[in-house]
Design a protein around this motif. Structure first.
Motif, PDB file in Angstrom:
ATOM      1  N   GLY A   1      -5.409   2.746  -7.703  1.00 32.59           N
ATOM      2  CA  GLY A   1      -4.656   3.990  -7.584  1.00 32.59           C
ATOM      3  C   GLY A   1      -3.939   4.335  -8.874  1.00 32.59           C
TER       4      GLY A   1
ATOM      5  N   ASN B   1       0.847  -1.191   0.000  1.00 33.28           N
ATOM      6  CA  ASN B   1       0.000   0.000   0.000  1.00 33.28           C
ATOM      7  C   ASN B   1       0.878   1.234   0.000  1.00 33.28           C
ATOM      8  OD1 ASN B   1      -2.824  -1.154   0.447  1.00 33.28           O
ATOM      9  ND2 ASN B   1      -1.624  -2.178   2.022  1.00 33.28           N
ATOM     10  N   PHE B   2       0.519   2.207  -0.833  1.00 37.89           N
ATOM     11  CA  PHE B   2       1.282   3.441  -0.946  1.00 37.89           C
ATOM     12  C   PHE B   2       0.351   4.628  -0.790  1.00 37.89           C
ATOM     13  CE2 PHE B   2       3.774   0.296  -3.163  1.00 37.89           C
ATOM     14  CZ  PHE B   2       5.076   0.595  -2.797  1.00 37.89           C
ATOM     15  N   ASP B   3       0.763   5.589   0.022  1.00 36.71           N
ATOM     16  CA  ASP B   3       0.011   6.830   0.186  1.00 36.71           C
ATOM     17  C   ASP B   3       0.402   7.815  -0.910  1.00 36.71           C
ATOM     18  OD1 ASP B   3      -1.422   6.109   2.496  1.00 36.71           O
ATOM     19  OD2 ASP B   3       0.324   6.543   3.762  1.00 36.71           O
ATOM     20  N   VAL B   4      -0.404   8.845  -1.091  1.00 37.62           N
ATOM     21  CA  VAL B   4      -0.114   9.882  -2.075  1.00 37.62           C
ATOM     22  C   VAL B   4       1.272  10.465  -1.791  1.00 37.62           C
ATOM     23  CG1 VAL B   4      -0.810  12.150  -2.953  1.00 37.62           C
ATOM     24  CG2 VAL B   4      -2.557  10.454  -2.361  1.00 37.62           C
TER      25      VAL B   4
ATOM     26  N   ALA C   1       3.504   7.288  -6.032  1.00 43.27           N
ATOM     27  CA  ALA C   1       2.043   7.189  -5.984  1.00 43.27           C
ATOM     28  C   ALA C   1       1.456   8.596  -6.068  1.00 43.27           C
ATOM     29  CB  ALA C   1       1.602   6.510  -4.692  1.00 43.27           C
TER      30      ALA C   1
ATOM     31  N   GLU D   1       4.078   8.938  -1.885  1.00 44.60           N
ATOM     32  CA  GLU D   1       5.048   7.945  -1.417  1.00 44.60           C
ATOM     33  C   GLU D   1       5.788   7.335  -2.608  1.00 44.60           C
ATOM     34  OE1 GLU D   1       5.257   4.063   1.536  1.00 44.60           O
ATOM     35  OE2 GLU D   1       3.335   5.077   1.235  1.00 44.60           O
TER      36      GLU D   1
ATOM     37  N   GLU E   1      -1.970   8.805  -6.203  1.00 46.05           N
ATOM     38  CA  GLU E   1      -3.215   8.537  -5.482  1.00 46.05           C
ATOM     39  C   GLU E   1      -2.888   7.439  -4.485  1.00 46.05           C
ATOM     40  OE1 GLU E   1      -6.226   7.110  -8.139  1.00 46.05           O
ATOM     41  OE2 GLU E   1      -6.539   9.066  -9.092  1.00 46.05           O
ATOM     42  N   LYS E   2      -3.724   7.316  -3.483  1.00 44.37           N
ATOM     43  CA  LYS E   2      -3.585   6.173  -2.588  1.00 44.37           C
ATOM     44  C   LYS E   2      -3.663   4.926  -3.468  1.00 44.37           C
ATOM     45  CE  LYS E   2      -5.372   4.510   1.814  1.00 44.37           C
ATOM     46  NZ  LYS E   2      -4.126   4.552   2.549  1.00 44.37           N
ATOM     47  N   SER E   3      -2.678   4.041  -3.358  1.00 45.90           N
ATOM     48  CA  SER E   3      -2.559   2.937  -4.315  1.00 45.90           C
ATOM     49  C   SER E   3      -2.273   1.609  -3.635  1.00 45.90           C
ATOM     50  CB  SER E   3      -1.418   3.222  -5.303  1.00 45.90           C
ATOM     51  OG  SER E   3      -1.633   4.422  -6.007  1.00 45.90           O
ATOM     52  N   VAL E   4      -2.796   0.557  -4.248  1.00 45.46           N
ATOM     53  CA  VAL E   4      -2.490  -0.809  -3.828  1.00 45.46           C
ATOM     54  C   VAL E   4      -1.778  -1.467  -5.009  1.00 45.46           C
ATOM     55  CG1 VAL E   4      -3.406  -3.055  -3.120  1.00 45.46           C
ATOM     56  CG2 VAL E   4      -4.482  -0.944  -2.286  1.00 45.46           C
TER      57      VAL E   4
END
Length: 183
Positions: A56, A33-36, A97, A38, A99-102
């Motif tokens: 994302g 999981n990555f935050d905006v 990232a 990151e 967007e918040k991404s998986v």
């Protein structure tokens, strides 16, 4: 979030794998999981993993001088880092990232374990990877050829302009020379 067959079958890296083979490959992935904002990786980092974008968006970019150049924007179903599965060459760009991404991550170490545990699957994936990289090399070669054509055309135009300027200069000097003569 679970990795599913449908998503992986759309990925050309896994083209031609049977459902049972995909099951074995799916077990090798980690969910990340990555935050905006990151970073997945930075230019020149060791390439050690392949990523499948599940949700994302990811920006692939590179600094050129003082400018940030966007190379690609990846959305669900896109992949990045295929070369890292077989080579420890450094990354050629940054991945961030936006967007918040998986993402589903497959490390080189886990991928290479397939060579010993499931050699038939490994061969299929490496063949697909070879095709992908050949396609990209072909596209890159065509792009380099286009850029060279533009540079050659620009150099030719510059040379032609230089010749015209020199002729004009000679003509002007000749004209000025006639103004100074007293016949």
């Amino acid at each position: 979030m679970e990795i599913n067959h449908e998503a992986l079958t759309r990925c050309s890296l896994f083209y031609g794998l049977e459902k049972s083979e995909l099951d074995k490959v799916m077990r090798l992935f980690y969910e990340r999981n990555f935050d905006v904002g990151e970073s997945l990786f930075k230019h020149q980092d060791e390439g050690d993993a392949f990523y499948f974008v599940h949700s994302g968006r990811i920006r692939i970019s590179r600094e050129a001088g003082s400018q940030l150049v966007n190379i690609a924007e990846l959305s669900p179903g896109h992949v990045v880092g295929e070369m890292a599965l077989i080579s420890d060459e450094p990354r050629t760009a940054d991945g961030t990232a936006i967007e918040k991404s998986v993402l589903w991550e497959l490390t080189r170490k886990r991928f290479q374990s397939l060579a010993h545990l499931e050699p038939a699957i490994y061969r299929k994936v490496v063949l697909n990877l070879s095709r992908i990289l050949c396609h990209r090399l072909n596209k890159a070669t065509l792009r380099v050829s286009e850029v060279l054509d533009v540079l050659i055309e620009a150099e030719s135009a510059r040379s032609s302009l230089r010749t015209r300027v020199e002729k004009s200069k000679q003509g002007l000097l000749g004209f000025l020379g006639t103004l100074g003569s007293t016949e």
